[in-house]
Design an enzyme around this catalytic site. Sequence first.
Site, PDB file in Angstrom:
ATOM      1  N   GLU A 238       0.880  -1.176   0.000  1.00 27.43           N
ATOM      2  CA  GLU A 238       0.000   0.000   0.000  1.00 27.43           C
ATOM      3  C   GLU A 238       0.911   1.218   0.000  1.00 27.43           C
ATOM      4  OE1 GLU A 238      -3.914  -1.799   2.143  1.00 27.43           O
ATOM      5  OE2 GLU A 238      -3.161   0.154   2.735  1.00 27.43           O
ATOM      6  N   CYS A 272      -2.007   9.046   3.056  1.00 28.04           N
ATOM      7  CA  CYS A 272      -1.766   8.461   1.735  1.00 28.04           C
ATOM      8  C   CYS A 272      -2.794   8.983   0.752  1.00 28.04           C
ATOM      9  CB  CYS A 272      -1.824   6.944   1.809  1.00 28.04           C
ATOM     10  SG  CYS A 272      -3.304   6.336   2.590  1.00 28.04           S
TER      11      CYS A 272
HETATM   12  P1  NDP Z   1       8.622   4.407   4.243  1.00 32.74           P
HETATM   13  O1  NDP Z   1       8.553   3.764   2.923  1.00 32.74           O
HETATM   14  O2  NDP Z   1       9.756   5.298   4.558  1.00 32.74           O
HETATM   15  O3  NDP Z   1       8.610   3.311   5.393  1.00 32.74           O
HETATM   16  C1  NDP Z   1       7.565   2.373   5.557  1.00 32.74           C
HETATM   17  C2  NDP Z   1       8.031   1.234   6.453  1.00 32.74           C
HETATM   18  O4  NDP Z   1       9.040   0.479   5.814  1.00 32.74           O
HETATM   19  C3  NDP Z   1       8.632   1.693   7.764  1.00 32.74           C
HETATM   20  O5  NDP Z   1       8.242   0.776   8.779  1.00 32.74           O
HETATM   21  C4  NDP Z   1      10.102   1.620   7.455  1.00 32.74           C
HETATM   22  O6  NDP Z   1      10.878   1.524   8.608  1.00 32.74           O
HETATM   23  C5  NDP Z   1      10.175   0.351   6.646  1.00 32.74           C
HETATM   24  N1  NDP Z   1      11.358   0.202   5.797  1.00 32.74           N
HETATM   25  C6  NDP Z   1      12.167   1.169   5.302  1.00 32.74           C
HETATM   26  N2  NDP Z   1      13.136   0.607   4.520  1.00 32.74           N
HETATM   27  C7  NDP Z   1      12.908  -0.742   4.505  1.00 32.74           C
HETATM   28  C8  NDP Z   1      13.528  -1.859   3.857  1.00 32.74           C
HETATM   29  N3  NDP Z   1      14.581  -1.710   3.049  1.00 32.74           N
HETATM   30  N4  NDP Z   1      13.028  -3.103   4.078  1.00 32.74           N
HETATM   31  C9  NDP Z   1      11.941  -3.265   4.886  1.00 32.74           C
HETATM   32  N5  NDP Z   1      11.312  -2.242   5.519  1.00 32.74           N
HETATM   33  C10 NDP Z   1      11.780  -0.997   5.326  1.00 32.74           C
HETATM   34  O7  NDP Z   1       7.231   5.196   4.396  1.00 32.74           O
HETATM   35  P2  NDP Z   1       6.746   6.112   5.582  1.00 32.74           P
HETATM   36  O8  NDP Z   1       6.749   5.385   6.870  1.00 32.74           O
HETATM   37  O9  NDP Z   1       7.435   7.413   5.493  1.00 32.74           O
HETATM   38  O10 NDP Z   1       5.208   6.314   5.185  1.00 32.74           O
HETATM   39  C11 NDP Z   1       4.780   7.289   4.323  1.00 32.74           C
HETATM   40  C12 NDP Z   1       4.400   6.688   2.985  1.00 32.74           C
HETATM   41  O11 NDP Z   1       3.397   5.723   3.191  1.00 32.74           O
HETATM   42  C13 NDP Z   1       3.799   7.689   2.028  1.00 32.74           C
HETATM   43  O12 NDP Z   1       4.313   7.488   0.734  1.00 32.74           O
HETATM   44  C14 NDP Z   1       2.318   7.363   2.080  1.00 32.74           C
HETATM   45  O13 NDP Z   1       1.622   7.779   0.941  1.00 32.74           O
HETATM   46  C15 NDP Z   1       2.341   5.889   2.260  1.00 32.74           C
HETATM   47  N6  NDP Z   1       1.090   5.401   2.826  1.00 32.74           N
HETATM   48  C16 NDP Z   1       0.254   4.663   2.031  1.00 32.74           C
HETATM   49  C17 NDP Z   1      -0.968   4.234   2.509  1.00 32.74           C
HETATM   50  C18 NDP Z   1      -1.895   3.446   1.644  1.00 32.74           C
HETATM   51  O14 NDP Z   1      -2.863   2.919   2.169  1.00 32.74           O
HETATM   52  N7  NDP Z   1      -1.675   3.325   0.353  1.00 32.74           N
HETATM   53  C19 NDP Z   1      -1.389   4.533   3.889  1.00 32.74           C
HETATM   54  C20 NDP Z   1      -0.436   5.299   4.644  1.00 32.74           C
HETATM   55  C21 NDP Z   1       0.770   5.700   4.105  1.00 32.74           C
HETATM   56  P3  NDP Z   1      11.415   2.866   9.300  1.00 32.74           P
HETATM   57  O15 NDP Z   1      10.301   3.870   9.311  1.00 32.74           O
HETATM   58  O16 NDP Z   1      11.739   2.356  10.634  1.00 32.74           O
HETATM   59  O17 NDP Z   1      12.561   3.305   8.442  1.00 32.74           O
END
Ligand code: NDP
Length: 466
Positions: A238, A272
């Site tokens: 997502e 999002c």
């Molecule tokens: P990120 O992509 O930065 O991170 C998402 C998660 O992935 C975090 O738990 C992060 O850990 C983890 N992560 C980062 N790198 C890796 C990796 N290489 N392998 C595995 N896990 C990893 O997104 P954000 O947290 O900043 O969220 C914002 C984004 O989410 C926006 O683009 C938003 O649009 C989207 N979003 C989409 C939704 C939907 O329903 N479509 C709903 C809500 C948000 P850590 O944070 O600890 O680095």
Amino acid sequence: MANLLSIINPATEALIQEMPVDDKAAVAEKYARARAAQPGWAALPLADRIKPILRFRELLVERVDALAALLTSETGKPITQARNEILAVPGRIDFFVENADRVLSLERVYAEPAGALPGMGSLEEVIGHDPLGVIANISAWNYPYFVGGNVFIPALLMGNAVLYKPSEFATLTGGAIADLLHASGIPQDIFIPVIGSGLTGAALLEQPIDGVFFTGSYATGQKIAIATAPKLIRTQLELGGKDPAYVCADANGAVAAAALADGAFYNNGQSCCAVERIYVHTEVYDEFFEAFLATVRGFKLGDPTDSDTYLGPVSRKPQLSVLAEQVTDALAKGATLCCGGQTLDRPGWYFAPTVLTEVNHTMTVMQEETFGPVIGIQRVASDAEAVALMQDTPYGLTAAVYGTERDRAVDILRQIKTGSAYWNCCDRVSPRLPWSGRGHSGLGTTLSQAGLYTFLQPRAWHLRAG
Ligand code: NDP
């Protein structure tokens, strides 16, 4: 010595707490515990899995004040919006619980009497479903209760064990969710929080998990898809959006303005499905623009612990530069700054609510995810021009049309590549409807009945009496 994660309050920049991070060995140990426990959980009658989820529902409501305060402290989400998020989870739980039995029931799709084939007994064809097994839920910080709950609640009901990695920016809330689930009766080895940053998330993907359910950015979603491709497991992503809204010539400009200002700025634009681009027909433009600006100017910005605050700080400091760069780029290419445009001179990661007009699609603010309190408004001369601009994006999460004619709005929305289509509403999610994205907005579906089936795999039973 263990690595430590620093949890910072975005409103004050004060250190709240340091937490030890799970290293690879700890992640592997958690995986092994989940793997050993999952078959027993799946074998329980559904009622025994529903009971703790309903207790979790009660505890969320009972403890909403403390949970909301914690969420506000680590994300800067205004306290009223934190409460709204938590208090909307029970409605989702109700939907999942009401539909769990139907989804898990065996379905006889064919029956053949004995003797239909000479000398053969009767035949039944039955569809059943098995849980996936042990899944990873890698979650985002912007709505930890929503985006996490859309995954871990149905996943648990369907008989899976969940390794839950909250975002490093919502770690305390992730811990609180785990404590609450365990206090509700979910076994410690069936829902296991995994603490750390993206590196910990990557370590989780190295385990032989049976599925990954990720919410986050397109960039990280791509990395997850690449990491899990050789495993051939259910991979649900997502991701982000650049969600457009169009105000038709026949719309009530003032009503659309109030709704779209909220859609663009709620949770500081860090949703999002936040409205990220607005196109307004020239006939209603002036009325719309005046009302939009007045609404934005009326938003109360400040201390997120104050229940009147509508805009708090952004949750991550690096986002301030992304927002400033989008504004600078737009102004350099001819946009007009109507309000905001810069960080605020006060402690905390505050960015003034920003409205840009005279924007166009050469500007990053109309092309790349903004994820903050900045919006571009573009004037258009026809529905066809609006459709072409709305479609000019690799994303496809939501799209909205405001206007009095339903047929016209539906016709416009049919032409847009989008997972959710809104007429006279926006930034809205329903447990009864599928939540999915097109293109760079991701793969797979949460919510609705599809959001239960996604945690299962079908089994074909061919049952012939001997
Ligand atoms: P990120 O992509 O930065 O991170 C998402 C998660 O992935 C975090 O738990 C992060 O850990 C983890 N992560 C980062 N790198 C890796 C990796 N290489 N392998 C595995 N896990 C990893 O997104 P954000 O947290 O900043 O969220 C914002 C984004 O989410 C926006 O683009 C938003 O649009 C989207 N979003 C989409 C939704 C939907 O329903 N479509 C709903 C809500 C948000 P850590 O944070 O600890 O680095």
